[in-house]
Design a protein around this motif. Structure first.
Motif, PDB file in Angstrom:
ATOM      1  N   ARG A 362       0.513  -1.589  -0.002  1.00  0.00           N
ATOM      2  CA  ARG A 362      -0.237  -0.375  -0.271  1.00  0.00           C
ATOM      3  C   ARG A 362       1.165   1.007  -0.162  1.00  0.00           C
ATOM      4  O   ARG A 362       1.880   1.625   0.885  1.00  0.00           O
ATOM      5  N   SER A 363       0.080   2.197  -0.822  1.00  0.00           N
ATOM      6  CA  SER A 363       1.148   3.570  -0.909  1.00  0.00           C
ATOM      7  C   SER A 363       0.175   4.070   0.258  1.00  0.00           C
ATOM      8  O   SER A 363       0.005   4.079   1.370  1.00  0.00           O
ATOM      9  N   GLY A 364       1.427   5.283   0.990  1.00  0.00           N
ATOM     10  CA  GLY A 364       1.223   6.777   1.225  1.00  0.00           C
ATOM     11  C   GLY A 364      -0.639   7.151   1.194  1.00  0.00           C
ATOM     12  O   GLY A 364      -0.701   6.830   0.212  1.00  0.00           O
ATOM     13  N   ARG A 365      -0.704   8.015   2.198  1.00  0.00           N
ATOM     14  CA  ARG A 365      -2.516   7.978   2.094  1.00  0.00           C
ATOM     15  C   ARG A 365      -2.394   9.604   1.470  1.00  0.00           C
ATOM     16  O   ARG A 365      -1.056  10.246   2.254  1.00  0.00           O
ATOM     17  N   PHE A 366      -2.945   9.769   0.793  1.00  0.00           N
ATOM     18  CA  PHE A 366      -2.869  11.807  -0.304  1.00  0.00           C
ATOM     19  C   PHE A 366      -4.173  11.842  -0.029  1.00  0.00           C
ATOM     20  O   PHE A 366      -5.512  11.343  -0.533  1.00  0.00           O
ATOM     21  N   PRO A 367      -4.129  13.174  -0.119  1.00  0.00           N
ATOM     22  CA  PRO A 367      -5.259  14.000   0.022  1.00  0.00           C
ATOM     23  C   PRO A 367      -5.790  13.498  -1.612  1.00  0.00           C
ATOM     24  O   PRO A 367      -5.852  14.466  -2.516  1.00  0.00           O
ATOM     25  N   LEU A 368      -7.329  13.725  -1.601  1.00  0.00           N
ATOM     26  CA  LEU A 368      -8.145  13.816  -2.959  1.00  0.00           C
ATOM     27  C   LEU A 368      -8.871  15.495  -2.509  1.00  0.00           C
ATOM     28  O   LEU A 368      -8.785  16.070  -1.993  1.00  0.00           O
ATOM     29  N   PRO A 369      -9.388  15.639  -4.006  1.00  0.00           N
ATOM     30  CA  PRO A 369      -9.544  17.082  -4.392  1.00  0.00           C
ATOM     31  C   PRO A 369     -10.705  17.569  -3.341  1.00  0.00           C
ATOM     32  O   PRO A 369     -11.316  16.617  -3.085  1.00  0.00           O
ATOM     33  N   ALA A 370     -11.363  18.858  -3.741  1.00  0.00           N
ATOM     34  CA  ALA A 370     -12.773  19.074  -2.809  1.00  0.00           C
ATOM     35  C   ALA A 370     -13.683  18.169  -3.389  1.00  0.00           C
ATOM     36  O   ALA A 370     -13.867  18.453  -4.341  1.00  0.00           O
ATOM     37  N   GLY A 374     -18.273   9.865  -4.119  1.00  0.00           N
ATOM     38  CA  GLY A 374     -19.109   9.992  -5.198  1.00  0.00           C
ATOM     39  C   GLY A 374     -18.808   9.838  -7.277  1.00  0.00           C
ATOM     40  O   GLY A 374     -19.225   9.410  -8.101  1.00  0.00           O
ATOM     41  N   LEU A 375     -17.464  10.484  -7.039  1.00  0.00           N
ATOM     42  CA  LEU A 375     -17.009  10.691  -8.703  1.00  0.00           C
ATOM     43  C   LEU A 375     -15.515   9.162  -8.822  1.00  0.00           C
ATOM     44  O   LEU A 375     -14.791   8.965  -7.994  1.00  0.00           O
ATOM     45  N   PRO A 376     -15.630   9.539  -9.849  1.00  0.00           N
ATOM     46  CA  PRO A 376     -14.283   7.981 -10.612  1.00  0.00           C
ATOM     47  C   PRO A 376     -13.732   8.370 -10.567  1.00  0.00           C
ATOM     48  O   PRO A 376     -13.270   9.584 -11.099  1.00  0.00           O
ATOM     49  N   PHE A 377     -12.304   7.591  -9.924  1.00  0.00           N
ATOM     50  CA  PHE A 377     -11.103   7.598  -9.945  1.00  0.00           C
ATOM     51  C   PHE A 377     -10.277   6.677 -10.730  1.00  0.00           C
ATOM     52  O   PHE A 377     -11.397   4.832 -10.705  1.00  0.00           O
ATOM     53  N   ARG A 378      -9.172   6.916 -11.454  1.00  0.00           N
ATOM     54  CA  ARG A 378      -8.772   5.522 -11.662  1.00  0.00           C
ATOM     55  C   ARG A 378      -6.592   5.696 -11.670  1.00  0.00           C
ATOM     56  O   ARG A 378      -6.160   6.327 -11.095  1.00  0.00           O
ATOM     57  N   VAL A 379      -7.114   4.290 -10.897  1.00  0.00           N
ATOM     58  CA  VAL A 379      -5.440   3.965 -11.203  1.00  0.00           C
ATOM     59  C   VAL A 379      -4.510   2.863 -11.565  1.00  0.00           C
ATOM     60  O   VAL A 379      -5.589   2.725 -12.642  1.00  0.00           O
ATOM     61  N   GLN A 380      -3.431   3.353 -12.007  1.00  0.00           N
ATOM     62  CA  GLN A 380      -2.225   2.919 -13.220  1.00  0.00           C
ATOM     63  C   GLN A 380      -1.655   3.155 -12.486  1.00  0.00           C
ATOM     64  O   GLN A 380      -0.704   4.149 -11.584  1.00  0.00           O
ATOM     65  N   ARG A 397      -7.610   2.801  -1.571  1.00  0.00           N
ATOM     66  CA  ARG A 397      -8.324   2.698   0.192  1.00  0.00           C
ATOM     67  C   ARG A 397      -8.972   4.082   0.544  1.00  0.00           C
ATOM     68  O   ARG A 397      -7.767   4.839  -0.258  1.00  0.00           O
ATOM     69  N   TRP A 398     -10.225   4.689   0.908  1.00  0.00           N
ATOM     70  CA  TRP A 398     -10.704   5.663   0.585  1.00  0.00           C
ATOM     71  C   TRP A 398     -10.540   5.187   2.397  1.00  0.00           C
ATOM     72  O   TRP A 398     -10.353   4.760   3.732  1.00  0.00           O
ATOM     73  N   TYR A 399      -9.991   7.424   2.797  1.00  0.00           N
ATOM     74  CA  TYR A 399      -9.982   7.576   3.972  1.00  0.00           C
ATOM     75  C   TYR A 399     -10.912   9.033   3.800  1.00  0.00           C
ATOM     76  O   TYR A 399     -10.682   9.744   3.234  1.00  0.00           O
ATOM     77  N   ASP A 400     -11.913   9.639   5.462  1.00  0.00           N
ATOM     78  CA  ASP A 400     -12.490  10.612   5.481  1.00  0.00           C
ATOM     79  C   ASP A 400     -10.744  11.207   6.157  1.00  0.00           C
ATOM     80  O   ASP A 400     -10.536  11.091   5.984  1.00  0.00           O
ATOM     81  N   ALA A 401     -11.637  11.986   6.692  1.00  0.00           N
ATOM     82  CA  ALA A 401     -11.085  13.460   7.238  1.00  0.00           C
ATOM     83  C   ALA A 401     -10.505  13.617   8.439  1.00  0.00           C
ATOM     84  O   ALA A 401      -9.367  13.635   8.822  1.00  0.00           O
ATOM     85  N   ALA A 402     -11.244  12.194   8.860  1.00  0.00           N
ATOM     86  CA  ALA A 402     -10.319  11.989  10.397  1.00  0.00           C
ATOM     87  C   ALA A 402      -9.441  10.620  10.159  1.00  0.00           C
ATOM     88  O   ALA A 402      -9.356  10.566  10.974  1.00  0.00           O
ATOM     89  N   ASN A 403      -9.364  10.888   9.128  1.00  0.00           N
ATOM     90  CA  ASN A 403      -8.602   9.510   9.190  1.00  0.00           C
ATOM     91  C   ASN A 403      -9.209   7.860   9.172  1.00  0.00           C
ATOM     92  O   ASN A 403      -8.234   7.384   9.686  1.00  0.00           O
ATOM     93  N   THR A 404     -10.751   8.282   9.131  1.00  0.00           N
ATOM     94  CA  THR A 404     -11.113   6.773   9.412  1.00  0.00           C
ATOM     95  C   THR A 404     -11.152   6.111   8.225  1.00  0.00           C
ATOM     96  O   THR A 404     -11.233   6.670   6.692  1.00  0.00           O
ATOM     97  N   ALA A 434     -15.252   9.985   1.521  1.00  0.00           N
ATOM     98  CA  ALA A 434     -14.347  10.040   1.056  1.00  0.00           C
ATOM     99  C   ALA A 434     -13.575  11.807   0.749  1.00  0.00           C
ATOM    100  O   ALA A 434     -13.479  12.411  -0.639  1.00  0.00           O
ATOM    101  N   THR A 435     -11.892  11.808   1.769  1.00  0.00           N
ATOM    102  CA  THR A 435     -11.685  12.810   1.318  1.00  0.00           C
ATOM    103  C   THR A 435     -10.206  12.543   0.935  1.00  0.00           C
ATOM    104  O   THR A 435      -8.566  13.689   0.514  1.00  0.00           O
ATOM    105  N   GLN A 436      -8.965  11.442   1.072  1.00  0.00           N
ATOM    106  CA  GLN A 436      -7.584  10.873   1.200  1.00  0.00           C
ATOM    107  C   GLN A 436      -7.909   9.503   0.832  1.00  0.00           C
ATOM    108  O   GLN A 436      -9.045   9.005   0.782  1.00  0.00           O
ATOM    109  N   ALA A 437      -6.782   9.431  -0.329  1.00  0.00           N
ATOM    110  CA  ALA A 437      -6.760   8.178  -0.664  1.00  0.00           C
ATOM    111  C   ALA A 437      -5.054   6.945  -1.179  1.00  0.00           C
ATOM    112  O   ALA A 437      -4.681   7.622  -1.217  1.00  0.00           O
ATOM    113  N   ALA A 438      -5.083   6.064  -0.735  1.00  0.00           N
ATOM    114  CA  ALA A 438      -3.853   5.604  -0.916  1.00  0.00           C
ATOM    115  C   ALA A 438      -4.157   3.875  -2.288  1.00  0.00           C
ATOM    116  O   ALA A 438      -5.411   3.526  -2.025  1.00  0.00           O
TER     117      ALA A 438
END
Length: 731
Positions: A362-370, A374-380, A397-404, A434-438
Motif C-alpha cells: 500500500r502507498s501512503g495516504r494522500f488528500p483528494l481534491p475537494a 461519488g466521483l470516479p478515480f483511476r489507479v494506474q 483504499r479510502w479515508y475520511d477527514a478524520a483518517n477513518t 472520502a477525502t483521502q486515498a491510498a
C-alpha cells in the motif's frame, strides 16, 4: 558543416577539409595540421554580442592523438580583439569517439562581436582533428530550473558551489560522449576531490525561493570514483532565517564510474522559504574525485495530470517512499543498480516473493481534491515481470477527514502481462465522505521466486479523455486531451458536417503528425474554427516506434456569434491580437488575371494567352466604435501578418485568409471627440499559413507566468520584450 564548412577558415598552421562521419548530418570539418605545433581554425564571421551578457559555445570533437580546446575571441565593432581569448580547459584525454568541448563566459566591456576558435596541438604534419555540431548563443538551460546557468553547469567557473569539509571543488574537462542532440551537458564538470578520508560534499551557493506544500525535484549527473562508492544528491529546505528544516537524500546505485543521473524529490515543509542542492560521497579516501554535471531543482512532474501521488511515491528514484507491505511474505525495495529497471527515471519498486502466495502493498495516504465523494478515480501503474509469474488485484483504499478507514474498492484480479513493461489500470468510485486515498495492490506470485517491478504509479480523478468546449468571448474552441502517451506523434483535424478535414494549429505549426507529445495532458485552442458551424475533432496519436495509431473523435460543438453585423479579424499566430469589428460594407470582389492578346494579321480573332485567375481582391470597410476597439485594430494590423477574416454564415462570404494592404482610417463625421472610425482594409486572398505556430493563448495571464517561471531573472532570460512575454514568444 553540411554541405561544407564555408563558415570556417584556417587561423594558424592548418588547412580545412570536408570530411564524412558527422553527427549532425553526414559531414564534419577536418582541421589538418601543416606542421607540428598548435593548429587553430576560426569562424569567418564575428557574431554580434552584447557586452555584459553570458554566451556559451560548444562543439563535438574527435581525435585519436591529441586533446583539444575551444575558445571565444571577443572583438569590438572594428573586429579588433578585446582582451584575451576565453579558452576552455583542454580535454583530459584524446579520444576518437565524438566528445563535447565547450566554454561559457560574459562578453567584456567593449565587445560587439565574438569569433569561435578551435585549437589542438598535433605532434606532426597532416594530422587531422575532426569538429562538428557547433553551438554559439545564450546558455543552454533546463526549462524550469530554479538555479542560474552558473550553478546548473560549471562552463563558466565553480563559483555557484561551495565546498564542505574534507573537500576541494574544481573544474575538469573529462572526455565525455553525449548524444548529438543532448545540449544540456557541456564540456566542463564540477569535481569534488577528497582531501582526506571521510565524507565529501559541496553545496549550491544559490538558495532559490520555494513554496511550502509544493513538491520539488532535484537531480544531477554523478560520476563516482569507483562503482563501490556511496555517492548522493540531497535536497535541503531552509526557513526565512536560513535555518535548515529538512534534508532528503537520493543515493546512487552506480553501474559504472560513468555519468548517471540521480534524482531526489520531497514536498517543501511548512515554513520553507528557500532550498539548496547538495552533492556528496561517503567514506571517501584521499584524492578520490566525484564529478558532477547539470544540477537542477524544479517543480516535480506529475506521472499523470491531476495525480494525488507525489513524485517520490510514484517513481521510486530515492527509495520506496511511503509504500509498505501490509501482508504476505513479499519484500519491497528500490530496484538496483541504476538503470536496470525504470519506466520513469532509473529505478522502480521491486516486489519479490519466495513462495507462490499473495502479498498486499500500500502507498501512503494522500488528500483528494475537494468534493471527490461519488466521483470516479483511476489507479494506474507500470509493471514488468522479471522472474516467475504474477496476478494482481488493483484497488484504492479510502479515508475520511478524520483518517477513518472507509474500506477498499477493487477490480477483479487479473494476470500481470509479460514480457516487457505494461500499463495496468482500474477505475473506482470514491465513497461518501472520502477525502483521502491510498493505492493498494494485492500481488499474488504464481510460482516460487517471483519478481515484479512497478513504476509510474498514479491516482487521479477520471475525466473524459477528449473534451471540446466553445469559447464565445474569443470565438474559439478549447480541445482538452487527457491520458495521452508522451512521445507519440499527434495529428488533429477539425471536421465539418460535410466531412471536410482541416488540420488544427499548434504551438509550432499545424498538428500534422510530426509534433511530439510532451505531456499526458494537452490543451489546444483552435481560434480558426468557423462561426456558428457544427464542428468536431479527430485526433490521431501515432507510436513513432511501433507505428500503431490511436484515434479519438470528439463531440460536435458550435462557436457562438451573437451579431451577424460583426466579423472577426484574427492573427493565426498571435490570438491575443484577435479583434471583432462591425462591418459597414463587404468587398466588391475582383479576381485579377494576367493575359496577353496577340492580333494575327488576316485573322478576325486574337490569340489570348492567360495565366491562372487570381484569388479574391477587394476593400472591406469596417467601423470601430471606441478608442479601445481602434487601438485593438491597430495592434492587430501592425505586424502585417496574414489574417483570418470570419463572418457569420449567410453573409455571402466564406472564411478566408487575407493579406491587408495600405489601410485608410477615416472619421465618420460629428465632433472631434467622436470615437467612431471608418476603416478601409484592402484585402488580397492568400493561402492558409502552414508553418506559423500559435504564440501563447488569448487567455494568457500573469498566473501562467507565475506558474512557469520561478524568478524575474528567468522571465528576462526568456523574453526580449514585454510584448514577447504577452505573446509567449521566446528567445
Amino acid at each position: 558543416m553540411d554541405p561544407t564548412f564555408t563558415g570556417w577558415r584556417p587561423r594558424l598552421n592548418c588547412t580545412l577539409v570536408s570530411a564524412t562521419g558527422g553527427r549532425n548530418g553526414p559531414k564534419c570539418v577536418s582541421v589538418r595540421s601543416v606542421a607540428a605545433g598548435e593548429t587553430q581554425a576560426e569562424t569567418v564571421t564575428g557574431y554580434t554580442v552584447t557586452a555584459g551578457q553570458t554566451y556559451q559555445v560548444f562543439a563535438d570533437a574527435s581525435s585519436s592523438t591529441e586533446v583539444e580546446r575551444i575558445g571565444l575571441e571577443w572583438l569590438d565593432a572594428a573586429y579588433a580583439p578585446v582582451g584575451a581569448i576565453l579558452w576552455s580547459l583542454p580535454t583530459a584525454t584524446a579520444s576518437v569517439s565524438w566528445h563535447r568541448v565547450g566554454v561559457a563566459g560574459v562578453a567584456p566591456a567593449g565587445a560587439a562581436r565574438v569569433r569561435i576558435v578551435l585549437s589542438a596541438t598535433p605532434a606532426g604534419a597532416a594530422v587531422p582533428h575532426f569538429w562538428e555540431n557547433v553551438y554559439l548563443g545564450a546558455p543552454m538551460r533546463t526549462v524550469g530550473n530554479l538555479f542560474s546557468f552558473g550553478t546548473e553547469s560549471p562552463e563558466i567557473d565553480t563559483t555557484g558551489w561551495t565546498a564542505g569539509a574534507n573537500t576541494t571543488v574544481s573544474r575538469q574537462a573529462p572526455m565525455m560522449s553525449w548524444a548529438a542532440d543532448w545540449y544540456w551537458a557541456g564540456a566542463h564538470v564540477l569535481a569534488l576531490t577528497a582531501t582526506g578520508s571521510g565524507t565529501v560534499s559541496a553545496t549550491t551557493v544559490e538558495n532559490p525561493v520555494v513554496t511550502p506544500g509544493v513538491e520539488y525535484l532535484g537531480y544531477c549527473y554523478l560520476s563516482p570514483p569507483t562503482t563501490g562508492s556511496t555517492t548522493w544528491v540531497e535536497l535541503r529546505y531552509y526557513d526565512g532565517a536560513g535555518a535548515q528544516l529538512s534534508a532528503t537524500r537520493g543515493t546512487l546505485a552506480p553501474t559504472s564510474t560513468g555519468y548517471q543521473r540521480q534524482r531526489v524529490s520531497v514536498i517543501a515543509p511548512a515554513g520553507a522559504a528557500t532550498c539548496r542542492l547538495v552533492v556528496g560521497m561517503d567514506s571517501a579516501t584521499a584524492a578520490q574525485v566525484l564529478r558532477v554535471e547539470q544540477a537542477v531543482v524544479t517543480a516535480a512532474p506529475a506521472m499523470r495530470a491531476g495525480t494525488v501521488l507525489p513524485y517520490a511515491d510514484a517513481s521510486f528514484e530515492q527509495g520506496v517512499a511511503g509504500w509498505t507491505k501490509i501482508s504476505g511474505v513479499a519484500t519491497i525495495a528500490r530496484s538496483t543498480p541504476w538503470g536496470a529497471y525504470g519506466l520513469d527515471g532509473s529505478y522502480a519498486l521491486t516486489v519479490s516473493s519466495a513462495t507462490a502466495t499473495a502479498s498486499t502493498i500500500r502507498s501512503g495516504r494522500f488528500p483528494l481534491p475537494a468534493g471527490s465523494a461519488g466521483l470516479p478515480f483511476r489507479v494506474q501503474f507500470g509493471s514488468i515481470v522479471t522472474a516467475g509469474g504474477w496476478a494482481t488485484t488493483r484497488g484504492i483504499r479510502w479515508y475520511d477527514a478524520a483518517n477513518t478507514d472507509l474500506g477498499v474498492t477493487t477490480a477483479a484480479a487479473g494476470p500481470v502481462p509479460s514480457p516487457n513493461w505494461w500499463l495496468l489500470a482500474s477505475d473506482q468510485t470514491a465513497p461518501a465522505g472520502a477525502t483521502q486515498a491510498a493505492v493498494e495492490l494485492t500481488l499474488t506470485a504464481t510460482t516460487t521466486s517471483s519478481t515484479v517491478h512497478l513504476d509510474r504509479v498514479a491516482l487521479w480523478q477520471s475525466l473524459p479523455v477528449t473534451a471540446v468546449v466553445p469559447q464565445a468571448s474569443s470565438a474559439s474552441v478549447t480541445i482538452t486531451l487527457r491520458e495521452v502517451t508522451v512521445g507519440d506523434l499527434i495529428r488533429v483535424y477539425r471536421v465539418t458536417d460535410d466531412g471536410t478535414r482541416t488540420l488544427v494549429r499548434g504551438a509550432s505549426g499545424l498538428l500534422d503528425g510530426t509534433v511530439v507529445v510532451v505531456s499526458d495532458l494537452l490543451v489546444i485552442e483552435d481560434y480558426e474554427a468557423p462561426l456558428l458551424t457544427p464542428v468536431s475533432y479527430r485526433v490521431e496519436l501515432t507510436d513513432p516506434v511501433a507505428g500503431g495509431v490511436e484515434t479519438r473523435q470528439s463531440s460536435t460543438v458550435l462557436v457562438p456569434h451573437a451579431d451577424v453585423n460583426e466579423a472577426w479579424l484574427k492573427d493565426p499566430g498571435a490570438p491575443q491580437r484577435n479583434t471583432k469589428v462591425m462591418v459597414k460594407q463587404a468587398p466588391n470582389w475582383q479576381r485579377p488575371l494576367e493575359q496577353a492578346a496577340y492580333r494575327v494579321a488576316g485573322r478576325r480573332n486574337a490569340v489570348v494567352l492567360s495565366g491562372v485567375r487570381g484569388g479574391l481582391e477587394g476593400d472591406l470597410v469596417v467601423w470601430t466604435r471606441s478608442d479601445e476597439e481602434r487601438a485593438a485594430l491597430h495592434w492587430l494590423l501592425d505586424p502585417g501578418h496574414v489574417l483570418l477574416w470570419q463572418a457569420a454564415p449567410g453573409m455571402g462570404v466564406d472564411d478566408m485568409y487575407v493579406s491587408v494592404g495600405q489601410v485608410v482610417e477615416g472619421r465618420v463625421g460629428g465632433p472631434a471627440m467622436e470615437p467612431w472610425r471608418e476603416w478601409t482594409l484592402p484585402l488580397v486572398e492568400v493561402d492558409m499559413p502552414t508553418t506559423i505556430g500559435v504564440g501563447g493563448s488569448a487567455g494568457r495571464t500573469w498566473r501562467d507566468v507565475l506558474t512557469e517561471f520561478p524568478t524575474w531573472e528567468a522571465v528576462r532570460d526568456t523574453f526580449a520584450t514585454w510584448e514577447a512575454l504577452y505573446l509567449d514568444r521566446r528567445e
